[in-house]
Motif scaffolding. Structure first.
Motif, short mmCIF file in Angstrom:
data_model
loop_
_atom_site.label_atom_id
_atom_site.label_comp_id
_atom_site.label_asym_id
_atom_site.label_seq_id
_atom_site.Cartn_x
_atom_site.Cartn_y
_atom_site.Cartn_z
N ASP A 280 1.41 -2.13 -0.28
CA ASP A 280 1.17 -2.07 1.22
C ASP A 280 1.82 -3.41 2.02
O ASP A 280 2.30 -4.44 1.36
CB ASP A 280 -0.15 -2.08 1.43
N SER B 101 -6.41 1.67 2.68
CA SER B 101 -6.06 0.26 3.10
C SER B 101 -6.08 0.15 4.43
O SER B 101 -5.81 1.30 5.24
CB SER B 101 -4.82 0.14 2.27
N THR C 56 -0.54 -5.37 -1.59
CA THR C 56 -1.34 -4.98 -2.77
C THR C 56 -0.74 -4.01 -3.51
O THR C 56 -0.16 -2.93 -2.75
CB THR C 56 -2.67 -4.41 -2.03
N SER D 145 -2.11 4.62 5.40
CA SER D 145 -2.75 4.66 4.19
C SER D 145 -2.38 6.01 2.90
O SER D 145 -3.26 5.94 2.09
CB SER D 145 -4.30 4.23 4.11
#
Length: 1351
Positions: free
Chosen positions: A1056, A1036, A1060, A1338
Motif C-alpha cells: 500500500d 488499510s 506495508t 483497501s
C-alpha cells in the motif's frame, strides 16, 4: 593429485564470487571420486571434466529451441553468502574451541634420580623366588660379576636407557641408599631442577614390599636393617612437578597411599576436586597393591623398567615365543639399524610402535588427559607410551601395572594386532638381513594401509560419527618423505570437514609438524601446506605468533609472489598473511620488511591483465584485505603505501564487478587513514598533520566518495567505517565543515554548478554536482528529507564571502578567520591565489564528506544508516543540526538547508558522547562564532529526537565537546575482514549446499510447470477475465499501490501507500505475512517484482524515492530478511517534488532498470550489485513508465509525462532506436505485447487511450479508447493474448491484442455483485490467466479467465 587443485575444482563449481549460479549435479561429488595421485593427473582430469560440462552445456543449449524454453533463465541472483547473513553477521570462531589444543604450560623433565635398592645376593624376607626365576636387571645378570660392580653396571645401563628418551636431562644415581642418601638426592635434584619436572625411579627388588601406610624400604649404613621411608617425606623433598616410577612388588600400595592423603581428597576423587599438587604428580607402578612381580625366566626381573625404557627389545622378546616364525630370541639383539633412523628395520619398528601407542592413547583417553600425558613433556609421553606396552605384557603374566592418573585398560586394543603384524613382517626378514648385510630391507606396509583406512573414513565419516582412529598415525607419517604428500592431502581433506576437525588435528599434535614443514623446499608440498595453514588459521588466529617467530611468513610471501600458481591458491596465501598481520605488530613489521606491500600492489595491478583471462576476484579481495591489515596503525607501512601510490592502485579496484572485492578495497583505503588516538585532542591531531599526509588523505577521501552510491551494502558499510576514521582524525575540520554546510550562505559563498537550477522553495541554491558520475545537474545526493537534491561536490569560487576566503572577504565568510579552512584577508593577499585555491579544495573535500555522511545516515540498509549516523556524531554534524533545526525550541533563527533531523530514525542515547556541544564553534573568532549565538533553549523540547537529546545542557553553548578518547570508542568496526574469513572456515572441497538435490528437483518441477503454462497460454484464446475467485480487505487506511501474483504458489504480494507489504494466500484466504518495507517517513511504492521465480524467489520492492529493497523468506511469518537494498535513483530534476521512481526487473540479464524525475535510465547489474550503464533519456519530460522485455534481453521501453514513448536496444551504440509520441498526456503504463515478438508494444495514457505500436512504424497501428479518462493501470500478460486496463472509476477492462474487448468488471451494489474500488494496480499471473487487482479502498481481488483451446 594435489589437494589445492581439488580446491580449485570445488571453488569453480560453487562460483562463490559470482552470481549464485547453480553447479551441475554431478560436480558436487567430484573431490571424493578423484584419485589421489599426481598434480599433472589432476590437471588432465580437470580438463576432461570441463569438456564433459561443455558438452552438457551444448546439449542443453540445443534443447532451448523448444517452445518456451528460452523464456526460462537459469541464473539466480542475490543468493550469495553475503545475502544470507542478517545485515552484517560475521563468522566468529566458536567460543572455547580456539586454543583448546595449545598446551598452556609445556614442561620438561630436567633431572632424573635413580634409586637402586637391589642388595644383590640377599633376597628380601617377604619374597619367595622360584627356580628358575627372572634374573636380569637392565638386561644384566647381577650374578655374572661381583655384586658391587654388577650394581654399578646395572645403574649405568638404566641411565643409558633413560638417556635414549631424554638425553638432555641430568642424572643422579643412589645405590642401595639410606634415608639420608635419598633425602640428599631428592633435595639436590629439586634445587637444580627449579620449576622443571623431576623423575624419581625406584627399584625395590632387594627390599621388602611397600607398607599399607605408604612406606618404601631403604637400608641402614651397615646393611643390617631395612629402614622405612614414607612417600610423604619423599614427596616433600622432591616437590612438584614430579613423576615417580616404582618397580617393586605391591607397588600399587604406594599409589593408593598417595591418593588417600587428606589434602588430595578421598580415593577416587573426581577431576574437579584435584589440587594443583595432585595434577603435577604422576605415578607409574609395576603392579597392583596385592600383586607380586612376575618371575618368569623368559622375562627380565625388571620387566616393568624394561618396558618403560627398552620397549622394542622387550616387545619382540615377548612376541617371539608367540609367533609362528619360531625365531631365536637372540636374533633380536642383532636387528640392524638405529632407533632414530626410520629407514632401518629397528628405526621403522620404533616408528610404528610410537604411532600405534599414540593411536591407542588418542582413542581411549579424554582429550585433556591425552594432552597432559602425551603432549606436555617428551619424557612423560615416552614413558606412558611404553606403559601401554607394559600393561599388555605384564597382564599376560597376571600382573596389572597401575598409574596415576589412572588409565583405562588398553591391553586388548585392536591396534596391538597391527603391531604384531608389523613385528612379524620385520622378524621374517631378520635372518636374511643378519646373514647378508647387503640384503635390501622391505619397508612395512603398515603406514600405507593405515592411510588407506583413513581415506576410507574420509569418504564416509562426519562430525556425527566417531573420529578417525588413524589421526595420530597421519601425524607420524608426516615424518616420512615417501608418505608425506599423501598424508598431507588426506589431512587437508580432513581439516576441510570443519572447525571440529581442525581442533582434533591440533589437539593430536599436528601443529609443530606442519610448522616445521614450512622450512622444506619441496615444490610439490606448497599448495597443500598453504591449504592446511589456511584451515588452521581459520580456526585459531593465535598461530600467527608461532609463524612469525619461526619465519614462516616468508614461505607464504614467496608462494604469493609466484605468478605460476593459480589465483585461488595465492588467495589462500594472502589470507594466511592477512591473519599473520592482523593486530600483530611483529607480524606487520616482519612482512613489511619482506616487501609484502610491493608484492600485493604489483599483483593488484597485474590482476586485470592476467594471462589466463581470469578476473581473480578472490585473490584481489584478499590482497586488499591483507594490505589493509598490514599497514593499519603502522606509520612505516602507510608511508611505503603512499610512496608506492597505493591509493591510485586501489582506486582502480573500486570498479571491480564483485562487491566483496570493492568492499575490501574500501577497507584497505580506509586503513590508510591514520586514527590518531594517542591522547591528543582532535584539534591537536589536525594541527600536527603535515601537508603531505593531509593531501594524501584528501585524495583517499575523494576516492572513497566514488562508491557512495554503490549497489552493495557491504561496500557502503565499509565506506561509512572509513569516513568515521577520517572524521575522527580530522575532527575539527569536520565540525567546521558541518557548521558551514548547515549555515545559510551569505552572498555568493556557495555558487551552484549551473545557476539555473534553483529550488523555488529555498532562499538559496543547494544543488551540487556529483563528481565522477556525471556533470548533469539532475543527479546527486538527496537531502535527508528526500526533497531537493544536493551535490556531493561543491564548486567553490573565490568571491565575496567564499568558503575559501579571499581579500576583503574576512567579514563575510563563515570560515574566513579559520586558520585551516580559510585565510584572513591579510594572509590571503600576501600569499597569493595558489594557497587560496588549495584551501578551497580542502574545504570542498570536508563538505563532500559531511554530505556523504548525511546520505549514509539515510541509507536504505539499516546497518549502513546506523554507521552513517555514527559518522555524523563523530564529525559533530549532529550537534550542528540541533542548533540549526531547533528553532521550534525558542529563539533560534532557522534555515531550511537540511531541516530533516527528525527524519533520522531514533537511536538510543549514548551518554557522554552525544552532547549538544558547540564549544568548537565558540572557540573560533569572527563571524563563525557569531553565527551560532542563540538563546537558551527550553529544558525539554517535546520534538527533540532522543538520540540527540542525550547529555544536553540547558546553557546552550556551554556543553563540553567530547574529547578524542570518548569519540574513539564510537569508531565503528569494519566487518568485511571477519566476514571474508568465514569463507575459509567453511568446507571448500565438499558441496556447499546440503539440500542441493532438493533445490535441483524443485527447479526441474517448476520448469515443467512453467513450460506447460506457457504452451497453454500460447495455444489458447482468452474469451474473458471476469470471474472473481477471491478478494481481500486489507483494512488499510490507504489504498493498494502494487500487486504481484506468485507464479507457483497461490499467493498475492501487495503493497500500500505506506509501504506495508502483505502476502495473501488466496486459496486459504488468509494473510500469511505482513511487514513494513522501511520505517523512514518518506513513503511511496513504485513496483513489486519477483527475482529467481524458479528457485527460492526474492521479493523486490521499488519505492518512489528511488530506493530498492530485496527481501528473502518473505512468505514466512515474521522470518522475512532484507537481503540487500540500495538507491537505484539518486536526486531528481529541479522543481520536481520527488523522485517518482519507476523500475522494472529483467531476470534473463540480471538487470534492474530505474528512472523517474531524471534524464537517465539507470541499469543496475544485480549480479555485480553495481551501476553498469546510464542510458540517456533525451526529453524535457520525466519517465513515468518503464518496462523491460522478458523474452529478449536487449530491449527496454519508457513512457514519459508528455506522452512520448522511447524504445532502447542496449546492443546498439546509440541505444535509443525509436522515439514517438502517441499520447498527448502522461503515459500510465506500457509493455511488450504477449509472446516473443519484441517489436510490438502497448502503451496507455491517463486519459484512457490504448495505443498499439510497432517499432517499424512511426505511428500506432491500432488505437482503442479503453476508458473515458482516469486510466490508472495497465497489465499485459507475458504469453497469453490478453491486456487489462484499470480505471479510477471502479472499472476493469480486458482486451485482446487485436483491440477486441473481451470482458469488463464493474462495481455492483447488489448482494451478489462484485465490489471493486477505484483500481490502482493490476498484475497478470506469469503462466496462468489470472489477474490481480488492487484498489485505493483497501480491496484486493483476483479474477480468472476462460480460454478456448486449440488456437
Amino acid at each position: 593429485m594435489a589437494l589445492g587443485d581439488i580446491v580449485l575444482c570445488r571453488q569453480r563449481s560453487m562460483n562463490s564470487m559470482g552470481g549464485g549460479h547453480l553447479s551441475p549435479p554431478g560436480l558436487s561429488h567430484l573431490a571424493s571420486n578423484l584419485p589421489l595421485e599426481l598434480i599433472d593427473d589432476l590437471s588432465r582430469r580437470n580438463q576432461v571434466e570441463d569438456a564433459h560440462h561443455l558438452a552438457a552445456a551444448e546439449e542443453d543449449s540445443s534443447c532451448t529451441n523448444e517452445s518456451g524454453a528460452t523464456f526460462l533463465p537459469n541464473t539466480s541472483y542475490l543468493c550469495d553468502l553475503r545475502h544470507d547473513a542478517h545485515e552484517a553477521t560475521v563468522a566468529v570462531s566458536e567460543p572455547g574451541v580456539v586454543s583448546r589444543w595449545r598446551m598452556k604450560d609445556r614442561m620438561k623433565t630436567g633431572w632424573v634420580a635413580l634409586c637402586m635398592c637391589l642388595n644383590i645376593g640377599v633376597d628380601p624376607p617377604d619374597v619367595i623366588k622360584i627356580s628358575p626365576c627372572a634374573r636380569l636387571e637392565c638386561w644384566i645378570d647381577p650374578f655374572s660379576t661381583a655384586s658391587v660392580k654388577a650394581l654399578e653396571a646395572i645403574a649405568k645401563n638404566l641411565q643409558t636407557q633413560y638417556e635414549r628418551w631424554q638425553p638432555r636431562a641430568r642424572y643422579k644415581v643412589s645405590l642401595d641408599p639410606t634415608v639420608e642418601d635419598v633425602k640428599k638426592l631428592c633435595l639436590s635434584c629439586r634445587k637444580n631442577a627449579k620449576g622443571e619436572r623431576v623423575l624419581f625411579h625406584y627399584n625395590g627388588h632387594g627390599v621388602p614390599k611397600p607398607t599399607v601406610n605408604g612406606e618404601i624400604w631403604v637400608f641402614n649404613k651397615n646393611f643390617t636393617q631395612y629402614i622405612p621411608l614414607s612417600v610423604y617425606d619423599l614427596e616433600l623433598w622432591l616437590g612438584n612437578p614430579s613423576i615417580y616410577v616404582f618397580d617393586c612388588s605391591a607397588a600399587g600400595m604406594i599409589v593408593n597411599a598417595f591418593c588417600e592423603r587428606s589434602e588430595w581428597g578421598s580415593g577416587g576423587a573426581s577431576s574437579g576436586s584435584l589440587t594443583s599438587a595432585m595434577k603435577e604428580c604422576i605415578l607409574l607402578a609395576a603392579c597392583g597393591a596385592n600383586e607380586t612381580l612376575p618371575q618368569n625366566s623368559e622375562l627380565p626381573a625388571d620387566v616393568f623398567t624394561s618396558c618403560l625404557t627398552t620397549p622394542i627389545k622387550i616387545a619382540l622378546r615377548w612376541f617371539c615365543p608367540r609367533s609362528l616364525l619360531q625365531l631365536d630370541s637372540d636374533l633380536i639383539d642383532r636387528i640392524p639399524g638405529r632407533q632414530n633412523d626410520r629407514k632401518t628395520p629397528l628405526g621403522e619398528l620404533n616408528w610404528i610402535f610410537t604411532a600405534i601407542t599414540d593411536t591407542i592413547a588418542w582413542n581411549v583417553l579424554p582429550r585433556e588427559l591425552f594432552q597432559r600425558l602425551f603432549r606436555q613433556d617428551l619424557l612423560v609421553a615416552s614413558l606412558f607410551r611404553n606403559f601401554l606396552l607394559a600393561e599388555r605384557i605384564m597382564r599376560a603374566a597376571n600382573c596389572c601395572p597401575v598409574s596415576y592418573p589412572r588409565l583405562p585398560p588398553t591391553h586388548q586394543h585392536p591396534m596391538w594386532h597391527a603391531w604384531d603384524m608389523a613385528a612379524e613382517i620385520c622378524l621374517s626378514q631378520l635372518p636374511a638381513l643378519v646373514d647378508d648385510p647387503n640384503a635390501e630391507f622391505q619397508p612395512s606396509p603398515f603406514f600405507t594401509e593405515q592411510l588407506t583406512a583413513f581415506e576410507v573414513w574420509l569418504d564416509h565419516g562426519s562430525e556425527r560419527k566417531k573420529p578417525p582412529e588413524q589421526l595420530p598415525i597421519v601425524l607420524q607419517v608426516l615424518l616420512s618423505q615417501s608418505h608425506r604428500f599423501r598424508a598431507l592431502v588426506l589431512l587437508g581433506r580432513f581439516l576441510d570437514m570443519g572447525a571440529w576437525a581442525v581442533d582434533l588435528a591440533l589437539s593430536v599434535g599436528i601443529f609443530p609438524y606442519v610448522l616445521k614443514l614450512l622450512q622444506t623446499t619441496a615444490t610439490d608440498l606448497r599448495q597443500i601446506l598453504v591449504f592446511i595453514w589456511t584451515k588452521i588459521l581459520a580456526l585459531d588466529k593465535s598461530c600467527q605468533v608461532d609463524l612469525v617467530k619461526d619465519g614462516g611468513h616468508s614461505y607464504f610471501i614467496h608462494f604469493l609472489e609466484n605468478p605460476d600458481i593459480h589465483a585461488e591458491q595465492r588467495a589462500m596465501a594472502a589470507y594466511v598473511l592477512a591473519v599473520i598481520v592482523d593486530g600483530h605488530q611483529q607480524g606487520q613489521h616482519a612482512c613489511i620488511q619482506a616487501g609484502l606491500i610491493g608484492i600485493c600492489l604489483s599483483h593488484i595491478q597485474a590482476a586485470p591483465n592476467a594471462l589466463d583471462g581470469q578476473t581473480e576476484p578472490q585473490l584481489l579481495q584478499w590482497l586488499c584485505l591483507c594490505l589493509g591489515k598490514l599497514w593499519d596503525g603502522v606509520v612505516e607501512g602507510v608511508s611505503i603505501a603512499l610512496h608506492d601510490d597505493a591509493p591510485a592502485i586501489l582506486g582502480k579496484v573500486l570498479s571491480e564487478p564483485q562487491p566483496e572485492v570493492r568492499a575490501a578495497a574500501v577497507f584497505a583505503l580506509g586503513t590508510l587513514l591514520k586514527v590518531r588516538a594517542d591522547g591528543t585532542s582532535s584539534e591537536g591531531a589536525d594541527n600536527d598533520m603535515d601537508e603531505d599526509t593531509s593531501a594524501a588523505e584528501q585524495r583517499i577521501a575523494n576516492l572513497l566518495l566514488t562508491v557512495l552510491w554503490d549497489g552493495s551494502p557491504l561496500v557502503r558499510a565499509e565506506l561509512a567505517v572509513a569516513l568515521a576514521r577520517l572524521a575522527f582524525s580530522h575532527n575539527r575540520m569536520f565540525r567546521q565543515a558541518a557548521a558551514a554546510y548547515l549555515k545559510p550562505p551569505s552572498h555568493s559563498a556557495v555558487v551552484p554548478y549551473g545557476t539555473g537550477y534553483r529550488n523555488p522553495g529555498y532562499p538559496y541554491s543547494s544543488q551540487f554536482t556529483y563528481a565522477g558520475l556525471q556533470s548533469d545537474s539532475d543527479q546527486g545526493l538527496q537531502t535527508l528529507d528526500g526533497g531537493t537534491p544536493y551535490r556531493s561536490v561543491m564548486r567553490i569560487v573565490r568571491s565575496s564571502g567564499s568558503l575559501s576566503g579571499s581579500p576583503g572577504s574576512s567579514g563575510n565568510s563563515p570560515l574566513s578567520d579559520n586558520p585551516v579552512l580559510g585565510e584572513s584577508g591579510g594572509n590571503a593577499s600576501s600569499n597569493g591565489g595558489s594557497r587560496q585555491w588549495k584551501r578551497s579544495e580542502e574545504c570542498n573535500m570536508y563538505v563532500q564528506c559531511i554530505m556523504a555522511a548525511y546520505a549514509l545516515a539515510r541509507d536504505s540498509f539499516p546497518r549502513v544508516a546506523s554507521l552513517g549516523r555514527k559518522v555524523l556524531r563523530i564529525g559533530g554534524a549532529d550537534s550542528a543540526q540541533v542548533m540549526v533545526s531547533s528553532r521550534a525550541g525558542g529563539g533560534v533563527v532557522g534555515y531550511p538547508r537540511n531541516p530533516s533531523v527528525s527524519a533520522l530514525p531514533p537511536t538510543p542515547a549514548m551518554a557522554g558522547v552525544l552532547h549538544r556541544s558547540t564549544s568548537w564553534v565558540a572557540s573560533s573568532s569572527g563571524t563563525l562564532a557569531s553565527t551560532w549565538r542563540i538563546t537558551t533553549p527550553p529544558p525539554s523540547p517535546p520534538t527533540r529526537p532522543a538520540f540527540l537529546a542525550a547529555g544536553m545542557t540547558t546553557s546552550g553553548l556551554s556543553a563540553v565537546s567530547p574529547d578524542a578518547a570518548s569519540i574513539a570508542t564510537l569508531l565503528p568496526e569494519s566487518t568485511i575482514y571477519k566476514w571474508s574469513c568465514g569463507h575459509f572456515s567453511r568446507p571448500l572441497l565438499e558441496p556447499s549446499h546440503d539440500d542441493e538435490e532438493e533445490i535441483i528437483a524443485r527447479r526441474e518441477m517448476r520448469e515443467k510447470l512453467a513450460l506447460k503454462g506457457i504452451e497453454r497460454c500460447q495455444h489458447s484464446s482468452v474469451s474473458k477475465v471476469s470471474d472473481q475467485i477471491g478478494s481481500l480487505d486489507t483494512q488499510s487506511d490507504v489504498g493498494t499501490k502494487a500487486v504481484l501474483l506468485h507464479p507457483f504458489k497461490p499467493l498475492v504480494c501487495s503493497a500500500d501507500e505506506n509501504e506495508t507489504i502483505r502476502i495473501w494466500d488466496y486459496d486459504a484466504n488468509e494473510v500469511i505475512n505482513t511487514f513494513e518495507n522501511h520505517i523512514n517517513p518518506d513513503k511511496g511504492i513504485s513496483k513489486l517484482c519477483l527475482l529467481n521465480e524458479l528457485d527460492d524467489s526474492l521479493l523486490l520492492v521499488g519505492s518512489s524515492d528511488g530506493s530498492v529493497r530485496v527481501w528473502k523468506d518473505y512468505t514466512q511469518k515474521d522470518k522475512h530478511r532484507l537481503a540487500t537494498s540500495w538507491q537505484a535513483v539518486q536526486g531528481h530534476r529541479p522543481g520536481a517534488r520527488g523522485v517518482s521512481a519507476v523500475v522494472d526487473w529483467q531476470q534473463m540479464t540480471g538487470y534492474l532498470y530505474a528512472s523517474g524525475q531524471i534524464s537517465f535510465i539507470m541499469a543496475w547489474d544485480l549480479d555485480r550489485e553495481q551501476l553498469v550503464s546510464r542510458i540517456p533519456s533525451p526529453s524535457d519530460s520525466y519517465v513515468s513508465a518503464l518496462a523491460a522485455c522478458q523474452t529478449h534481453h536487449a530491449h527496454v521501453i519508457t513512457g514519459s509525462g508528455d506522452g512520448s514513448v522511447k524504445i532502447y536496444d542496449l546492443r546498439s551504440r546509440e541505444m535509443l532506436v525509436c522515439a514517438m509520441k502517441p499520447h498527448t498526456t502522461k503515459v500510465v503504463g506500457l509493455d511488450f505485447q504477449p509472446g516473443s515478438d519484441f517489436t510490438k508494444i502497448i502503451s496507455a495514457s491517463q486519459v484512457g487511450d490504448l495505443k498499439f505500436l510497432d517499432l517499424r512504424k512511426s505511428a500506432p497501428y491500432l488505437e482503442v479508447d479503453a476508458h473515458k479518462g482516469n486510466l490508472t493501470s495497465v497489465a499485459v500478460h507475458r504469453y497469453a493474448d490478453v491486456i487489462a486496463t484499470g480505471s479510477g472509476k471502479q472499472l476493469i477492462k480486458t482486451f485482446s491484442s487485436s483491440g477486441e474487448l473481451l470482458s469488463s468488471v464493474r462495481y455492483h451494489n447488489s448482494f451478489l455483485g462484485q465490489r471493486i474500488g477505484p483500481v490502482s494496480s493490476l498484475h497478470f499471473h506469469s503462466y496462468n490467466v489470472l489477474l490481480a487487482a488492487g484498489a485505493s479502498d483497501s480491496m484486493i481481488s483476483i479474477y480468472s479467465g476462460e480460454s478456448i483451446q486449440g488456437r
